[in-house]
Design an enzyme around this catalytic site. Structure first.
Site, PDB file in Angstrom:
ATOM      1  N   LYS A  99      -3.444  -7.671  -9.614  1.00 28.52           N
ATOM      2  CA  LYS A  99      -4.619  -8.159  -8.885  1.00 28.52           C
ATOM      3  C   LYS A  99      -5.756  -7.133  -9.002  1.00 28.52           C
ATOM      4  CE  LYS A  99      -5.116  -7.527  -4.511  1.00 28.52           C
ATOM      5  NZ  LYS A  99      -5.652  -7.433  -3.178  1.00 28.52           N
TER       6      LYS A  99
ATOM      7  N   LYS B 193       0.836  -1.209   0.000  1.00 24.78           N
ATOM      8  CA  LYS B 193       0.000   0.000   0.000  1.00 24.78           C
ATOM      9  C   LYS B 193       0.869   1.257   0.000  1.00 24.78           C
ATOM     10  CE  LYS B 193      -4.332  -1.804   1.689  1.00 24.78           C
ATOM     11  NZ  LYS B 193      -5.080  -2.256   2.859  1.00 24.78           N
TER      12      LYS B 193
ATOM     13  N   LYS C 161      -9.648  -2.568  -5.166  1.00 28.24           N
ATOM     14  CA  LYS C 161     -10.412  -1.319  -5.036  1.00 28.24           C
ATOM     15  C   LYS C 161      -9.509  -0.097  -5.102  1.00 28.24           C
ATOM     16  CE  LYS C 161     -13.770  -3.230  -1.863  1.00 28.24           C
ATOM     17  NZ  LYS C 161     -13.102  -3.859  -0.698  1.00 28.24           N
TER      18      LYS C 161
HETATM   19  P1  AMP Z   1     -10.932  -6.066   0.574  1.00 30.41           P
HETATM   20  O1  AMP Z   1     -11.425  -5.526  -0.717  1.00 30.41           O
HETATM   21  O2  AMP Z   1      -9.460  -5.828   0.779  1.00 30.41           O
HETATM   22  O3  AMP Z   1     -11.749  -5.664   1.732  1.00 30.41           O
HETATM   23  O4  AMP Z   1     -11.074  -7.642   0.464  1.00 30.41           O
HETATM   24  C1  AMP Z   1     -12.267  -8.356   0.777  1.00 30.41           C
HETATM   25  C2  AMP Z   1     -12.027  -9.820   0.471  1.00 30.41           C
HETATM   26  O5  AMP Z   1     -11.868  -9.992  -0.941  1.00 30.41           O
HETATM   27  C3  AMP Z   1     -10.740 -10.376   1.112  1.00 30.41           C
HETATM   28  O6  AMP Z   1     -10.997 -11.710   1.536  1.00 30.41           O
HETATM   29  C4  AMP Z   1      -9.737 -10.358  -0.008  1.00 30.41           C
HETATM   30  O7  AMP Z   1      -8.718 -11.320   0.140  1.00 30.41           O
HETATM   31  C5  AMP Z   1     -10.629 -10.668  -1.206  1.00 30.41           C
HETATM   32  N1  AMP Z   1     -10.069 -10.103  -2.440  1.00 30.41           N
HETATM   33  C6  AMP Z   1      -9.865  -8.795  -2.727  1.00 30.41           C
HETATM   34  N2  AMP Z   1      -9.360  -8.664  -3.965  1.00 30.41           N
HETATM   35  C7  AMP Z   1      -9.238  -9.916  -4.473  1.00 30.41           C
HETATM   36  C8  AMP Z   1      -8.779 -10.450  -5.711  1.00 30.41           C
HETATM   37  N3  AMP Z   1      -8.355  -9.665  -6.699  1.00 30.41           N
HETATM   38  N4  AMP Z   1      -8.808 -11.794  -5.875  1.00 30.41           N
HETATM   39  C9  AMP Z   1      -9.245 -12.617  -4.899  1.00 30.41           C
HETATM   40  N5  AMP Z   1      -9.680 -12.180  -3.696  1.00 30.41           N
HETATM   41  C10 AMP Z   1      -9.688 -10.846  -3.487  1.00 30.41           C
END
Ligand code: AMP
Length: 348
Positions: free
Chosen positions: A199, A120, A202
């Site tokens: 990847k 980050k 957001k």
């Molecule tokens: P976050 O958007 O960081 O709050 O992630 C929410 C959930 O989505 C977490 O379990 C992350 O590991 C999963 N996640 C976020 N981006 C990805 C991605 N590109 N591929 C797979 N899992 C993801």
């Protein structure tokens, strides 16, 4: 022989998603799809991680909007509040209290090794203490509810290992087995590729396909995926191709094989594959799912009601864990807090 009336305790699953932007295909195929399936298997605690989001999103109106959207998305995608809890992280403020207790047994070195923090910072996120502390708050999220399993995407696995370390440090320091060692659970698509090659995330709007984006926006995003300049007739490797990798997440085995073979043989152009991907997205996230999602926008009070009802239940589990923590560390349980909780005035 006495009848065995003991039933096996249910596995407790916990996971969260940050409302720092619109939920996307990476969130869905990496985590949310799994969360919804697991509601049939165990006791599920899922939360919208609004405290965590503050490390990257510091705009009250946006945070409120995305918190609502995340909860509405879960409900439209099939989360059943009769089977699984869905709550706002901040409705259980005990989580920040537990994070403090955990921080006192966690070495700086452990946090300094966090990949997510370094990534980050490399992407330009301000290096606040909160961002650095993120793994401790996440460990508190998991341990507060005595979770057994944590279904997440690949990027969160290191944080779960850190959580296990923190649980061990706490139990060892205070000579009490207060916490279990939770395990990470990966979905079949633990790292969904984004539209910009890395990847899907957001923090990079150009990389995402939102689950409930406007159809014209989604079409524009898909048609804009950058490819090499190979002509329609030329053979192509599907496994290095973003369009195919995203299509594969939603297509049937037969459709997947058909597209892969057409790419390998030659004869499948990128434009045609993009059109198929757009149609597949409409098929999976349009129709009834989209209708349910629209209803949430029309009746936001329904979403709020689910979040509040679930938070009340989750808070009971949280309070029990904290009682054990107070006992282990030698801090009296707060009579003032208890009285407020019992009178219900904490929510006033
Ligand atoms: P976050 O958007 O960081 O709050 O992630 C929410 C959930 O989505 C977490 O379990 C992350 O590991 C999963 N996640 C976020 N981006 C990805 C991605 N590109 N591929 C797979 N899992 C993801």
């Amino acid at each position: 022989m006495p009848e065995n009336t003991q039933t096996k305790p249910k596995v407790r699953y916990l996971s969260g998603v940050q409302p720092s932007g619109r939920l996307h295909l990476g969130n869905y195929f990496g985590a949310i799809q799994n969360h919804i399936q697991l509601q049939e298997k165990g006791e599920c605690y899922y939360f919208v991680a609004n405290y965590h989001s503050l490390t990257t999103l510091q705009d009250a109106a946006e945070l409120r909007k995305y918190t609502f959207m995340a909860a509405a998305d879960y409900l439209a995608l099939g989360l059943d509040p009769q089977k699984a809890l869905l709550f706002r992280q901040s409705d259980i403020p005990e989580v920040t209290e537990l994070a403090w207790f955990l921080s006192t047994v966690t070495g700086m070195g452990l946090l300094e090794r966090a990949h997510s923090y370094k990534d980050k910072i490399a992407k330009g996120v301000a290096s606040s203490v909160g961002l650095f502390f993120y793994p401790v708050l996440m460990a508190a999220d998991i341990l507060l509810y005595q979770s057994d399993k944590v279904p997440v995407g690949q990027d969160q696995i290191q944080h779960i290992e850190m959580c296990r370390d923190m649980a061990g440090y706490f139990n060892h320091t205070f000579k009490k087995e207060v916490f279990k060692q939770p395990e990470g659970v990966l979905s079949e698509a633990p790292k969904v590729i984004g539209l910009t090659g890395g990847k899907m995330s957001k923090s990079d709007e150009a990389s995402v396909i939102p689950i409930f984006g406007d159809p014209s926006e989604i079409k524009k995003k898909v048609m804009g995926i950058v490819t090499d300049s190979k002509g329609v007739a030329e053979p192509k490797d599907p496994e290095t191709n973003t369009i195919y990798l995203l299509y594969k997440l939603m297509a049937s085995p037969g459709e997947t094989v058909e597209m892969a073979e057409a790419f390998r043989k030659g004869g499948m152009g990128y434009g045609d594959a993009k059109k198929r991907l757009v149609l597949k997205l409409e098929e999976v996230f349009g129709g009834e799912v989209l209708e349910r999602r629209k209803k949430m926008d029309e009746k936001p009070a329904l979403v709020e009601d689910v979040l509040e009802t679930c938070a009340r239940k989750a808070r009971v589990t949280a309070a029990k864990t904290l009682e054990q923590v107070y006992e282990a560390v030698g801090i009296p349980s707060s009579k003032v807090k208890k009285a407020i909780l019992e009178s219900g005035q904490d929510r006033g």
